[in-house]
Design a protein around this motif. Structure first.
Motif, PDB file in Angstrom:
ATOM      1  N   GLU A 134      10.567  -5.224 -12.130  1.00 26.27           N
ATOM      2  CA  GLU A 134      11.396  -4.163 -12.697  1.00 26.27           C
ATOM      3  C   GLU A 134      12.818  -4.669 -12.866  1.00 26.27           C
ATOM      4  OE1 GLU A 134      10.254  -1.318 -13.675  1.00 26.27           O
ATOM      5  OE2 GLU A 134       8.230  -1.487 -12.847  1.00 26.27           O
ATOM      6  N   GLN A 135      13.483  -4.182 -13.920  1.00 26.46           N
ATOM      7  CA  GLN A 135      14.876  -4.573 -14.143  1.00 26.46           C
ATOM      8  C   GLN A 135      15.740  -3.965 -13.041  1.00 26.46           C
ATOM      9  OE1 GLN A 135      16.890  -6.972 -15.291  1.00 26.46           O
ATOM     10  NE2 GLN A 135      16.074  -6.617 -17.339  1.00 26.46           N
ATOM     11  N   LEU A 136      16.488  -4.810 -12.320  1.00 23.53           N
ATOM     12  CA  LEU A 136      17.281  -4.345 -11.189  1.00 23.53           C
ATOM     13  C   LEU A 136      18.764  -4.375 -11.518  1.00 23.53           C
ATOM     14  CD1 LEU A 136      15.406  -6.300  -8.366  1.00 23.53           C
ATOM     15  CD2 LEU A 136      15.110  -3.907  -8.974  1.00 23.53           C
ATOM     16  N   GLU A 137      19.475  -3.369 -11.045  1.00 27.15           N
ATOM     17  CA  GLU A 137      20.924  -3.311 -11.253  1.00 27.15           C
ATOM     18  C   GLU A 137      21.601  -4.465 -10.522  1.00 27.15           C
ATOM     19  OE1 GLU A 137      22.594   0.427 -10.224  1.00 27.15           O
ATOM     20  OE2 GLU A 137      21.185   1.585 -11.436  1.00 27.15           O
ATOM     21  N   SER A 138      22.696  -4.918 -11.088  1.00 29.52           N
ATOM     22  CA  SER A 138      23.536  -5.992 -10.525  1.00 29.52           C
ATOM     23  C   SER A 138      22.841  -7.357 -10.509  1.00 29.52           C
ATOM     24  CB  SER A 138      24.017  -5.638  -9.106  1.00 29.52           C
ATOM     25  OG  SER A 138      22.979  -5.757  -8.154  1.00 29.52           O
ATOM     26  N   ILE A 139      21.647  -7.456 -11.079  1.00 32.19           N
ATOM     27  CA  ILE A 139      21.006  -8.769 -11.242  1.00 32.19           C
ATOM     28  C   ILE A 139      20.845  -9.009 -12.746  1.00 32.19           C
ATOM     29  CG2 ILE A 139      18.969 -10.182 -10.808  1.00 32.19           C
ATOM     30  CD1 ILE A 139      18.513  -8.802  -8.235  1.00 32.19           C
ATOM     31  N   GLU A 140      21.812  -9.709 -13.315  1.00 33.61           N
ATOM     32  CA  GLU A 140      21.790  -9.919 -14.766  1.00 33.61           C
ATOM     33  C   GLU A 140      20.654 -10.851 -15.172  1.00 33.61           C
ATOM     34  OE1 GLU A 140      25.599 -11.166 -16.122  1.00 33.61           O
ATOM     35  OE2 GLU A 140      26.654  -9.414 -15.334  1.00 33.61           O
ATOM     36  N   ASP A 141      20.546 -11.983 -14.460  1.00 31.24           N
ATOM     37  CA  ASP A 141      19.497 -12.951 -14.787  1.00 31.24           C
ATOM     38  C   ASP A 141      18.399 -12.852 -13.731  1.00 31.24           C
ATOM     39  OD1 ASP A 141      18.070 -14.977 -15.948  1.00 31.24           O
ATOM     40  OD2 ASP A 141      19.271 -16.592 -15.093  1.00 31.24           O
ATOM     41  N   VAL A 161       7.039 -14.384  -1.573  1.00 31.73           N
ATOM     42  CA  VAL A 161       7.785 -14.122  -2.812  1.00 31.73           C
ATOM     43  C   VAL A 161       8.860 -13.070  -2.533  1.00 31.73           C
ATOM     44  CG1 VAL A 161       7.624 -13.319  -5.200  1.00 31.73           C
ATOM     45  CG2 VAL A 161       5.767 -14.671  -4.212  1.00 31.73           C
ATOM     46  N   PRO A 162      10.141 -13.357  -2.782  1.00 32.48           N
ATOM     47  CA  PRO A 162      11.190 -12.349  -2.611  1.00 32.48           C
ATOM     48  C   PRO A 162      10.876 -11.110  -3.450  1.00 32.48           C
ATOM     49  CG  PRO A 162      12.162 -14.513  -2.986  1.00 32.48           C
ATOM     50  CD  PRO A 162      10.687 -14.655  -3.241  1.00 32.48           C
ATOM     51  N   TYR A 163      10.951  -9.918  -2.821  1.00 28.34           N
ATOM     52  CA  TYR A 163      10.513  -8.701  -3.512  1.00 28.34           C
ATOM     53  C   TYR A 163      11.660  -7.737  -3.781  1.00 28.34           C
ATOM     54  CZ  TYR A 163       7.402  -4.861  -4.793  1.00 28.34           C
ATOM     55  OH  TYR A 163       6.753  -3.858  -5.472  1.00 28.34           O
ATOM     56  N   THR A 164      12.531  -7.549  -2.796  1.00 24.11           N
ATOM     57  CA  THR A 164      13.642  -6.618  -2.986  1.00 24.11           C
ATOM     58  C   THR A 164      14.802  -7.310  -3.679  1.00 24.11           C
ATOM     59  OG1 THR A 164      14.681  -7.143  -0.862  1.00 24.11           O
ATOM     60  CG2 THR A 164      12.969  -5.447  -0.859  1.00 24.11           C
ATOM     61  N   LYS A 165      15.742  -6.510  -4.156  1.00 25.85           N
ATOM     62  CA  LYS A 165      16.931  -7.060  -4.818  1.00 25.85           C
ATOM     63  C   LYS A 165      17.703  -7.984  -3.869  1.00 25.85           C
ATOM     64  CE  LYS A 165      20.523  -4.385  -5.607  1.00 25.85           C
ATOM     65  NZ  LYS A 165      21.406  -3.363  -6.205  1.00 25.85           N
ATOM     66  N   GLN A 166      17.842  -7.552  -2.611  1.00 25.41           N
ATOM     67  CA  GLN A 166      18.570  -8.354  -1.634  1.00 25.41           C
ATOM     68  C   GLN A 166      17.875  -9.687  -1.386  1.00 25.41           C
ATOM     69  OE1 GLN A 166      19.296  -6.371   2.082  1.00 25.41           O
ATOM     70  NE2 GLN A 166      20.157  -8.173   3.068  1.00 25.41           N
ATOM     71  N   GLN A 167      16.557  -9.651  -1.266  1.00 26.80           N
ATOM     72  CA  GLN A 167      15.805 -10.891  -1.027  1.00 26.80           C
ATOM     73  C   GLN A 167      15.954 -11.862  -2.197  1.00 26.80           C
ATOM     74  OE1 GLN A 167      11.879  -9.317  -0.340  1.00 26.80           O
ATOM     75  NE2 GLN A 167      12.176  -9.083   1.858  1.00 26.80           N
ATOM     76  N   MET A 168      15.940 -11.326  -3.417  1.00 22.20           N
ATOM     77  CA  MET A 168      16.092 -12.197  -4.590  1.00 22.20           C
ATOM     78  C   MET A 168      17.496 -12.792  -4.658  1.00 22.20           C
ATOM     79  SD  MET A 168      13.923 -10.600  -7.760  1.00 22.20           S
ATOM     80  CE  MET A 168      13.739  -8.896  -7.313  1.00 22.20           C
TER      81      MET A 168
END
Length: 615
Positions: A238-245, A169-176
């Motif tokens: 958690e809500q991550l910056e720069s990932i709107e959806d 499962v992608p975990y970090t912002k970059q992975q997602m």
């Protein structure tokens, strides 16, 4: 004529020959040999890049009966070719049109099995690609099935989730954002695949108080439970910056929405996983099912109470202590896990549940529930064994938060329990510091009471940290676990905390008042704690001083300060240490003993002064 072109024409000719022969046959007269020849010729056409010619054959109205019976055999090579061709390739477009034609023309049952077989056989990087390619055809075929539709929907969803579950499962912002395997996109596509079937259940429930599509509802509920365990239990929510959806937040919203629409959300939130398990003849299957259910329900509680998914639908009539009680089972499940993504969810759920409560408001009777004992014990394991520093620190803060919520008797009972079960000097030292703080509050209250100053009784119930109750607790605190032979270095945190507590008691409580009872048990304290500590200090210091002398002599003999040795801790070999490093460790130990000895001397001095003053 080139050999390759000749082979292709042969493949097309073979396919046309089979088609022409089957066109004059009745449907019942088709033989197994015909099916095999059709599959081989069709596969050859696809592999040689002649999808356009095959498309013409499939679209030909005269071949409708043939395609209906034999077309599903092309699913395997068709999927393989679609995954190989690039998006902009015309051949890929032809293959997609063939697939669409097969969905419209083929026998629904055979096509359903063919599609599931392709999903089952896929692996690795092609799992998500294959699933997303076949979701729409599979959905169309399922709507065509007349019999066992609910079973077929459940089988499809189970097969898809089983194939997705091994993927990381992608975990970090970059992975997602990269979503290399396409899991984020695929999960949400699977939800969209399930929605029409959810709508069927909802419509059925609107017509009647009882759902007529109960089997379909059960299969969709199983899908939601599996989705809560994977990917949501391990996903970063958690809500991550720069990932709107946020893909997994969207997925969680959809799953909660399905549960709410099927009127299962609230029942699941209040479901105690220990009481829910189907009957299995095989005990191993039953254990697996129970564990999966526990994980899913814990994730559901986390989604609602930490991230407020579905909170608008939740009745606000329950006390914070009741909600904590309900969540303790889920917290216990999560804290037993070792993965950072799951363990952090357990800590977040525990913290969120505690923050809803006022300090000193949790009644001691809650400690009669086993979860209220096992959860802090699991928290201690996280504090002492977890390799991730920020989780260790957070667990310590949460333990203090948990302590603060109990009334005086609850704190007293919890302290006794943790002193007996933690088996860690650092934790025991921390608990002893908490005991000291509670004694201070009690003595302050007694003095305020003597001056007729009002005090909140809920906060200042002094009976548990003075008098005979405290004497019983001090019996656990003011002693050496193994007498004079106790490892003083390993237990230094506990010993220092105990000495500081004793020093505080001697200073704050006079022999005349004796509110804490410490003067009553002074002889016992000297016998069980102070005298053994003196002996232990003398033995330990002598041992370490001898070690230092030995190391220095060895160093002189070797004329080399870089002599190394290996050290083994808990069965694991530690990095090698030079003689200088070993000497630093030994001197550090002596410094600890000197510190203990100075506090011990101060305590004995205070006792002597107080006794002389009374005399």
């Amino acid at each position: 004529m080139p050999e390759e072109q000749s082979q292709t024409i042969m493949a097309i000719d073979e396919l046309q020959a089979i088609i022409q022969r089957c066109q004059i046959l009745e449907e019942a007269d088709f033989r197994g040999e015909d099916f095999n020849l059709f599959q081989v010729a069709g596969q050859k056409c696809l592999e040689d890049g002649y999808a356009a010619q095959l498309l013409e054959v499939v679209q030909n109205e005269k071949n409708k009966v043939i395609i209906k019976n034999m077309g599903w055999n092309l699913i395997c090579p068709l999927v393989r070719c679609i995954l190989v061709y690039k998006q902009e390739d015309d051949k890929r477009e032809h293959c997609l049109k063939i697939l669409d034609q097969l969905v419209q023309l083929c026998n629904a049952k055979e096509l359903f099995l063919g599609l599931l077989e392709q999903i089952e056989q896929t692996s690795g990087e092609q799992v998500c690609q294959t699933v997303m390619l076949l979701l729409q055809p599979l959905q169309t075929v399922l709507f065509k099935l007349q019999n066992k539709k609910a079973y077929s929907v459940g089988l499809s969803l189970a097969m898809i989730m089983n194939q997705l579950t091994p993927l990381p499962v992608p975990y970090t912002k970059q992975q997602m954002q990269e979503d290399k395997l396409g899991l984020c996109q695929c999960c949400n596509a699977v939800v969209d695949f399930a929605k029409p079937f959810v709508n069927e259940v909802v419509k059925s429930m609107e017509k009647s108080s009882e759902c007529s599509d109960m089997e379909l509802k059960e299969e969709l509920l199983k899908f939601c439970m599996k989705s809560l365990k994977y990917p949501l239990l391990t996903a970063q929510l958690e809500q991550l910056e720069s990932i709107e959806d946020h893909p997994f937040r969207r997925f969680a919203t959809e799953i909660i929405g399905i549960l709410w629409d099927m009127r299962e959300f609230i029942p699941l939130v209040f479901l105690h996983h220990k009481g829910r398990s189907p009957s299995w003849e095989n005990e191993e299957f039953e254990d697996i099912e129970r564990k999966n259910s526990a994980d899913s329900l814990a994730c559901l509680a986390y989604l609602m109470f930490v991230h407020c998914f579905g909170i608008d639908c939740f009745p606000m009539v329950f006390s914070p202590s009741y909600l904590l009680q309900r969540n303790m089972t889920h917290i216990e499940v999560l804290l037993k896990r070792t993965e950072e993504s799951v363990l952090s969810k357990g800590l977040d759920l525990f913290e969120s549940s505690l923050l809803r409560m006022e300090d000193n408001s949790l009644l001691h009777q809650y400690l009669e529930f086993s979860d209220f004992i096992t959860v802090p014990q699991n928290l201690v394991k996280v504090m002492t064994l977890c390799p991730i520093e920020h989780l260790r620190k957070k667990s310590l803060n949460i333990l203090q938060l948990f302590i603060n919520k109990f009334d005086a008797e609850g704190k007293y009972t919890l302290f006794r329990c943790l002193l007996k079960t933690s088996n860690h000097a650092g934790v025991e030292g921390y608990i002893i510091q908490n005991i000291k703080d509670q004694i201070h509050l009690s003595l302050t209250h007694l003095r305020s009471k003597a001056r007729n100053v009002c005090c909140d009784m809920k906060v200042c119930d002094n009976s548990w940290f003075t008098g005979h109750h405290l004497i019983s607790l001090l019996d656990l605190v003011l002693l050496l676990p193994e007498g004079a032979e106790t490892d003083l270095l390993q237990n230094s945190d506990r010993i220092m905390a105990s000495l500081n507590l004793l020093r505080y008691l001697i200073i704050k409580d006079s022999e005349y008042n004796n509110q804490t009872g410490v003067w009553t048990m002074l002889a016992k304290i000297e016998q069980n704690f102070l005298k053994p500590l003196h002996v232990g200090l003398n033995m330990s210091k002598a041992h370490y001083e001898a070690e230092i002398k030995n190391k220095k002599e060895n160093r002189r003999e070797a004329h080399n300060s870089n002599t190394v040795c290996s050290v083994t801790v808990s069965g694991e070999k530690m990095p090698v240490m030079t003689t200088e490093m070993q000497l630093q460790v030994l001197h550090s130990a002596l410094f600890t003993f000197d510190l203990i000895e100075s506090v011990l001397a101060r305590v004995e001095e205070l006792i002597e002064v107080k006794i002389k003053a009374v005399t």
